[in-house]
Design a protein around this motif. Structure first.
Motif, PDB file in Angstrom:
ATOM      1  N   MET A   1       0.934  -1.218   0.099  1.00 23.31           N
ATOM      2  CA  MET A   1      -0.025  -0.076   0.157  1.00 23.31           C
ATOM      3  C   MET A   1       0.855   1.226   0.042  1.00 23.31           C
ATOM      4  SD  MET A   1      -3.113   1.116   0.026  1.00 23.31           S
ATOM      5  CE  MET A   1      -4.243  -0.243   0.256  1.00 23.31           C
TER       6      MET A   1
ATOM      7  N   GLN B   1      -3.083   0.325   5.996  1.00 26.62           N
ATOM      8  CA  GLN B   1      -2.223   0.744   7.194  1.00 26.62           C
ATOM      9  C   GLN B   1      -3.145   1.339   8.256  1.00 26.62           C
ATOM     10  OE1 GLN B   1      -1.784   3.338   3.888  1.00 26.62           O
ATOM     11  NE2 GLN B   1       0.409   2.883   3.270  1.00 26.62           N
TER      12      GLN B   1
ATOM     13  N   ARG C   1      -2.158  -7.758   5.354  1.00 23.87           N
ATOM     14  CA  ARG C   1      -1.051  -7.271   6.033  1.00 23.87           C
ATOM     15  C   ARG C   1      -0.990  -6.141   6.750  1.00 23.87           C
ATOM     16  NH1 ARG C   1       3.265  -5.336   2.665  1.00 23.87           N
ATOM     17  NH2 ARG C   1       3.484  -7.293   1.867  1.00 23.87           N
TER      18      ARG C   1
ATOM     19  N   LYS D   1       1.823  -0.144  10.302  1.00 25.03           N
ATOM     20  CA  LYS D   1       1.307   1.175  10.828  1.00 25.03           C
ATOM     21  C   LYS D   1       1.308   2.252   9.822  1.00 25.03           C
ATOM     22  CE  LYS D   1       3.549   0.387  15.340  1.00 25.03           C
ATOM     23  NZ  LYS D   1       4.227   0.834  16.373  1.00 25.03           N
ATOM     24  N   GLY D   2       1.992   2.231   8.923  1.00 28.98           N
ATOM     25  CA  GLY D   2       2.073   3.373   7.694  1.00 28.98           C
ATOM     26  C   GLY D   2       3.302   3.992   7.715  1.00 28.98           C
ATOM     27  N   ALA D   3       3.832   4.236   6.393  1.00 30.84           N
ATOM     28  CA  ALA D   3       5.026   4.671   6.253  1.00 30.84           C
ATOM     29  C   ALA D   3       4.940   6.237   5.582  1.00 30.84           C
ATOM     30  CB  ALA D   3       6.034   3.801   5.275  1.00 30.84           C
TER      31      ALA D   3
ATOM     32  N   LYS E   1       2.051   8.516  17.806  1.00 28.02           N
ATOM     33  CA  LYS E   1       2.496   7.286  17.594  1.00 28.02           C
ATOM     34  C   LYS E   1       1.724   6.608  18.549  1.00 28.02           C
ATOM     35  CE  LYS E   1       6.110   4.215  19.300  1.00 28.02           C
ATOM     36  NZ  LYS E   1       5.597   3.102  18.306  1.00 28.02           N
TER      37      LYS E   1
ATOM     38  N   THR F   1       5.169  -5.550  11.373  1.00 28.83           N
ATOM     39  CA  THR F   1       5.773  -4.750  12.235  1.00 28.83           C
ATOM     40  C   THR F   1       6.827  -5.182  12.947  1.00 28.83           C
ATOM     41  OG1 THR F   1       5.052  -3.483  14.310  1.00 28.83           O
ATOM     42  CG2 THR F   1       4.218  -5.442  14.022  1.00 28.83           C
ATOM     43  N   HIS F   2       7.732  -4.281  13.560  1.00 24.07           N
ATOM     44  CA  HIS F   2       8.856  -4.846  14.364  1.00 24.07           C
ATOM     45  C   HIS F   2       8.623  -4.289  15.724  1.00 24.07           C
ATOM     46  CE1 HIS F   2      10.086  -3.035  10.365  1.00 24.07           C
ATOM     47  NE2 HIS F   2      10.567  -4.333  10.286  1.00 24.07           N
TER      48      HIS F   2
ATOM     49  N   ARG G   1      12.780   4.191   5.673  1.00 25.00           N
ATOM     50  CA  ARG G   1      13.307   3.321   6.703  1.00 25.00           C
ATOM     51  C   ARG G   1      14.009   4.374   7.768  1.00 25.00           C
ATOM     52  NH1 ARG G   1      10.689   0.853   3.690  1.00 25.00           N
ATOM     53  NH2 ARG G   1       9.220   1.700   5.137  1.00 25.00           N
TER      54      ARG G   1
ATOM     55  N   GLU H   1      11.474   6.178   9.862  1.00 21.93           N
ATOM     56  CA  GLU H   1      10.740   5.229  10.759  1.00 21.93           C
ATOM     57  C   GLU H   1      11.449   5.439  12.237  1.00 21.93           C
ATOM     58  OE1 GLU H   1       8.887   2.499   7.651  1.00 21.93           O
ATOM     59  OE2 GLU H   1      10.640   1.684   8.902  1.00 21.93           O
ATOM     60  N   ARG H   2      12.910   5.331  12.096  1.00 24.05           N
ATOM     61  CA  ARG H   2      13.902   5.350  13.254  1.00 24.05           C
ATOM     62  C   ARG H   2      15.025   6.109  13.025  1.00 24.05           C
ATOM     63  NH1 ARG H   2      17.666   1.559  15.734  1.00 24.05           N
ATOM     64  NH2 ARG H   2      17.183   1.675  17.928  1.00 24.05           N
TER      65      ARG H   2
ATOM     66  N   ASN I   1      18.556   5.508  13.069  1.00 23.44           N
ATOM     67  CA  ASN I   1      19.325   4.915  11.911  1.00 23.44           C
ATOM     68  C   ASN I   1      20.354   6.035  11.318  1.00 23.44           C
ATOM     69  OD1 ASN I   1      18.301   2.530  12.234  1.00 23.44           O
ATOM     70  ND2 ASN I   1      16.551   2.600  10.968  1.00 23.44           N
TER      71      ASN I   1
HETATM   72  C1  LIG Z   1       6.765  -6.640   6.144  1.00 18.58           C
HETATM   73  C2  LIG Z   1       6.584  -5.313   6.238  1.00 18.58           C
HETATM   74  C3  LIG Z   1       5.999  -4.446   5.043  1.00 18.58           C
HETATM   75  C4  LIG Z   1       5.732  -3.436   4.942  1.00 18.58           C
HETATM   76  N1  LIG Z   1       4.674  -2.870   3.992  1.00 18.58           N
HETATM   77  C5  LIG Z   1       4.281  -1.445   3.799  1.00 18.58           C
HETATM   78  C6  LIG Z   1       3.541  -1.084   2.849  1.00 18.58           C
HETATM   79  O1  LIG Z   1       3.303  -1.890   1.920  1.00 18.58           O
HETATM   80  N2  LIG Z   1       2.970   0.305   3.014  1.00 18.58           N
HETATM   81  C7  LIG Z   1       3.161   1.138   4.053  1.00 18.58           C
HETATM   82  O2  LIG Z   1       3.010   2.216   4.235  1.00 18.58           O
HETATM   83  N3  LIG Z   1       4.245   0.395   5.076  1.00 18.58           N
HETATM   84  C8  LIG Z   1       4.730  -0.509   4.998  1.00 18.58           C
HETATM   85  N4  LIG Z   1       5.586  -1.024   5.914  1.00 18.58           N
HETATM   86  C9  LIG Z   1       6.276   0.182   6.867  1.00 18.58           C
HETATM   87  C10 LIG Z   1       5.377   0.197   8.074  1.00 18.58           C
HETATM   88  O3  LIG Z   1       4.213   1.038   7.809  1.00 18.58           O
HETATM   89  C11 LIG Z   1       6.122   1.052   9.019  1.00 18.58           C
HETATM   90  O4  LIG Z   1       6.585   2.286   8.676  1.00 18.58           O
HETATM   91  C12 LIG Z   1       7.313   0.414   9.753  1.00 18.58           C
HETATM   92  O5  LIG Z   1       6.982  -1.149   9.689  1.00 18.58           O
HETATM   93  C13 LIG Z   1       7.848   0.810  11.103  1.00 18.58           C
HETATM   94  O6  LIG Z   1       6.781   0.737  11.945  1.00 18.58           O
HETATM   95  P1  LIG Z   1       6.666  -0.546  13.093  1.00 18.58           P
HETATM   96  O7  LIG Z   1       5.464  -1.150  12.856  1.00 18.58           O
HETATM   97  O8  LIG Z   1       7.811  -1.445  12.870  1.00 18.58           O
HETATM   98  O9  LIG Z   1       6.761   0.363  14.304  1.00 18.58           O
HETATM   99  P2  LIG Z   1       7.565   1.226  15.141  1.00 18.58           P
HETATM  100  O10 LIG Z   1       6.726   1.999  16.217  1.00 18.58           O
HETATM  101  O11 LIG Z   1       8.119   2.466  14.032  1.00 18.58           O
HETATM  102  O12 LIG Z   1       8.711   0.679  15.560  1.00 18.58           O
HETATM  103  C14 LIG Z   1       9.050  -0.307  16.468  1.00 18.58           C
HETATM  104  C15 LIG Z   1      10.200  -0.891  16.900  1.00 18.58           C
HETATM  105  O13 LIG Z   1      10.804  -1.579  15.978  1.00 18.58           O
HETATM  106  C16 LIG Z   1      12.029  -1.228  15.503  1.00 18.58           C
HETATM  107  N5  LIG Z   1      12.171  -0.519  14.278  1.00 18.58           N
HETATM  108  C17 LIG Z   1      10.974   0.101  13.401  1.00 18.58           C
HETATM  109  N6  LIG Z   1      11.573   0.592  12.256  1.00 18.58           N
HETATM  110  C18 LIG Z   1      12.839   0.493  12.106  1.00 18.58           C
HETATM  111  C19 LIG Z   1      13.879   0.718  11.380  1.00 18.58           C
HETATM  112  N7  LIG Z   1      13.465   1.471  10.235  1.00 18.58           N
HETATM  113  N8  LIG Z   1      15.256   0.393  11.692  1.00 18.58           N
HETATM  114  C20 LIG Z   1      15.433  -0.110  12.849  1.00 18.58           C
HETATM  115  N9  LIG Z   1      14.591  -0.602  13.735  1.00 18.58           N
HETATM  116  C21 LIG Z   1      13.156  -0.309  13.433  1.00 18.58           C
HETATM  117  C22 LIG Z   1      12.520  -0.002  16.657  1.00 18.58           C
HETATM  118  O14 LIG Z   1      13.143  -0.858  17.748  1.00 18.58           O
HETATM  119  C23 LIG Z   1      11.161   0.457  17.228  1.00 18.58           C
HETATM  120  O15 LIG Z   1      11.197   0.880  18.443  1.00 18.58           O
HETATM  121  C24 LIG Z   1       6.046  -2.402   5.997  1.00 18.58           C
HETATM  122  C25 LIG Z   1       6.961  -2.891   7.169  1.00 18.58           C
HETATM  123  C26 LIG Z   1       7.092  -4.273   6.947  1.00 18.58           C
HETATM  124  C27 LIG Z   1       7.639  -4.797   8.340  1.00 18.58           C
END
Ligand SMILES: Cc1cc2nc3c(=O)[nH]c(=O)nc-3n(C[C@H](O)[C@H](O)[C@H](O)COP(=O)(O)OP(=O)(O)OC[C@H]3O[C@@H](n4cnc5c(N)ncnc54)[C@H](O)[C@@H]3O)c2cc1C
Length: 305
Positions: free
Chosen positions: A130, A158, A179, A182-184, A196, A225-226, A288, A291-292, A295
Motif C-alpha cells: 500500500m 495501514q 498485512r 502502521k504506515g510509512a 505514535k 511490524t517490528h 526506513r 521510521e527510526r 538509523n
Molecule cells: C513486512 C513489512 C511490509 C511493509 N509494507 C508496507 C506497505 O506496503 N506500506 C506502508 O505504508 N508501510 C509498509 N511497511 C512499513 C510500516 O508502515 C512501518 O513504517 C514500519 O514497519 C515501522 O513501524 P513498526 O510497525 O515497525 O513500528 P515502530 O513503532 O515504528 O517501531 C517499533 C520498533 O521497531 C524497531 N524499528 C522500526 N522501524 C525500524 C527501522 N527502520 N530500523 C530499525 N529499527 C526499526 C525499533 O526498535 C522500534 O522501536 C511495511 C513494514 C513491514 C515490516
C-alpha cells in the motif's frame, strides 16, 4: 526529523545524487542484502534453516513508461521461476505504481492477473503493497478485481489511516489476506493519526477486530511490524480468546531486528522476512530512516569509519 527525511525521500535532486555517495550505499546494506536478484535469493537461504519464510520486493515506484512496467512484471515472473527452482518458501510483494498504475490502470491489472496466476503455480500469494493515500482507493479496487478470479492475493492496509476499520470491514467477506502495517508515508491529520500512541492503539484495535476471522481460517492475517511489545499484546489477546498464535503471521523487514525474528520463530510464531533489493532503493531507504531517526546516526557512523 521524520518530516525532513520524508521530504528528502521525495526530492528529485537528492534522489539523483545521494545514492551515488559511498557511505549512503554502505549504510543501506543494513536493510538490503544487495541490489541483485541473486543477492536477495542468497539472503533468503539464510532464513530457510530457521523455518522463516520470505517476501521479496524489488524496489522502485512511480514509473514513467509502460515499457518500464513491463520490465518489472518480466522481472517478477523470472523471480517466481527462480523461487520455484530453489524450492523456497517465498512470496512476492509488489507496488501497483511500479507496474504502471499512474499511467494505465488496466495494464497494471493485466500484469497483476498474470503474476497472481504465476504466484499460485509457485505455491504462494501475490501481495499488494500500500502506497501513499492518493493510491488507497485504486489499490483496493485492483485487489477486489484480482480476488474475483484469484484467491491467492493479499493486500497491505495501514493502521494510521482513519478509514482502515471500514476497509477491513468491506474486505472481510472476500476471505482476504491482509498485512497490517502502521504506515510509512507523510499523511495529513485529516485522514491519518499522527501521534505514535494513536497509531499503536489503532493497530492493536484492528488486530483484535481481525483475530476472530483469522482464527476461523477466514482471513490470512499478517502483522507487518517490528514492534515486539505490540506483537506480544496481540498474542496475549489471541491466546486469551483461544486462538493459537500460529493463526497469524509476523512479517518484518530484512535486517531489523534479526534476533527478534529468530526468537519469534523459535517460540512458534510464523515469521516471514521481507527482503527488498534492487537499484531504486533511495526513497524506500529514506522512509526506513524516517521510521527510526536513530538509523541516521548509524549511517553517519559509516562516514567516520
Ligand atoms: C513486512 C513489512 C511490509 C511493509 N509494507 C508496507 C506497505 O506496503 N506500506 C506502508 O505504508 N508501510 C509498509 N511497511 C512499513 C510500516 O508502515 C512501518 O513504517 C514500519 O514497519 C515501522 O513501524 P513498526 O510497525 O515497525 O513500528 P515502530 O513503532 O515504528 O517501531 C517499533 C520498533 O521497531 C524497531 N524499528 C522500526 N522501524 C525500524 C527501522 N527502520 N530500523 C530499525 N529499527 C526499526 C525499533 O526498535 C522500534 O522501536 C511495511 C513494514 C513491514 C515490516
Amino acid at each position: 526529523m521524520r518530516t525532513i527525511l520524508l521530504w528528502m525521500a521525495r526530492s528529485r535532486v537528492l534522489k539523483a545524487w545521494l545514492p551515488r555517495v559511498w557511505f549512503v550505499r554502505r549504510a543501506v546494506r543494513k536493510f538490503m542484502p544487495g541490489e541483485t536478484t541473486e543477492a536477495a535469493l542468497d539472503a533468503a537461504e539464510g532464513d530457510r534453516p530457521h523455518g522463516i519464510g520470505i517476501l521479496f520486493t524489488r524496489l522502485g515506484e512511480n514509473l514513467t513508461s509502460l515499457a518500464d512496467a513491463q520490465a518489472v512484471a518480466d522481472h517478477y515472473h523470472d523471480l517466481l521461476d527462480k523461487i520455484r527452482a530453489r524450492g523456497l518458501d517465498a512470496e512476492i510483494s509488489v507496488k501497483p505504481t511500479q507496474l504502471g498504475l499512474d499511467l494505465d490502470p488496466a495494464a497494471t491489472l493485466g500484469h497483476l492477473l498474470s503474476l497472481a496466476a504465476h504466484a499460485r503455480e509457485a505455491g504462494g500469494d501475490l501481495w499488494l503493497d500500500m502506497e501513499g493515500s492518493a493510491y488507497t482507493d485504486a489499490t483496493l479496487d485492483l485487489y477486489r478485481r484480482l480476488k474475483q478470479t484469484h484467491p491467492n492475493v493479499a493486500i497491505c492496509l495501514q493502521a494510521y489511516l482513519r478509514r482502515t476499520p471500514a476497509d477491513v470491514h468491506g474486505l472481510l467477506p472476500l476471505k482476504p489476506g491482509i498485512r497490517l502495517v502502521k504506515g510509512a508515508y507523510n499523511e495529513q491529520a485529516r485522514i491519518a493519526f499522527r501521534r505514535k500512541s494513536e497509531v499503536d492503539a489503532a493497530y492493536q484495535s484492528l488486530c483484535v477486530s481481525m483475530l476472530s476471522a483469522a482464527g476461523k481460517g477466514k482471513l490470512r492475517l499478517a502483522l507487518g511490524t517490528h514492534d515486539t511489545r505490540l506483537i506480544g499484546r496481540v498474542a496475549d489477546y489471541s491466546r486469551s480468546t483461544g486462538i493459537a498464535i500460529d493463526r497469524f503471521e509476523i512479517q518484518m523487514l530484512y535486517g531489523i531486528p534479526r534476533d527478534e525474528q529468530l526468537r519469534l520463530a523459535r517460540e512458534g510464531y510464523r515469521v516471514r522476512d521481507l527482503i527488498a533489493y534492487g537499484e531504486a532503493w533511495y526513497p524506500w531507504y529514506m522512509r526506513r530512516l524516517a521510521e527510526r531517526p536513530a538509523n541516521v546516526f548509524f549511517a553517519l557512523r559509516q562516514v567516520i569509519g
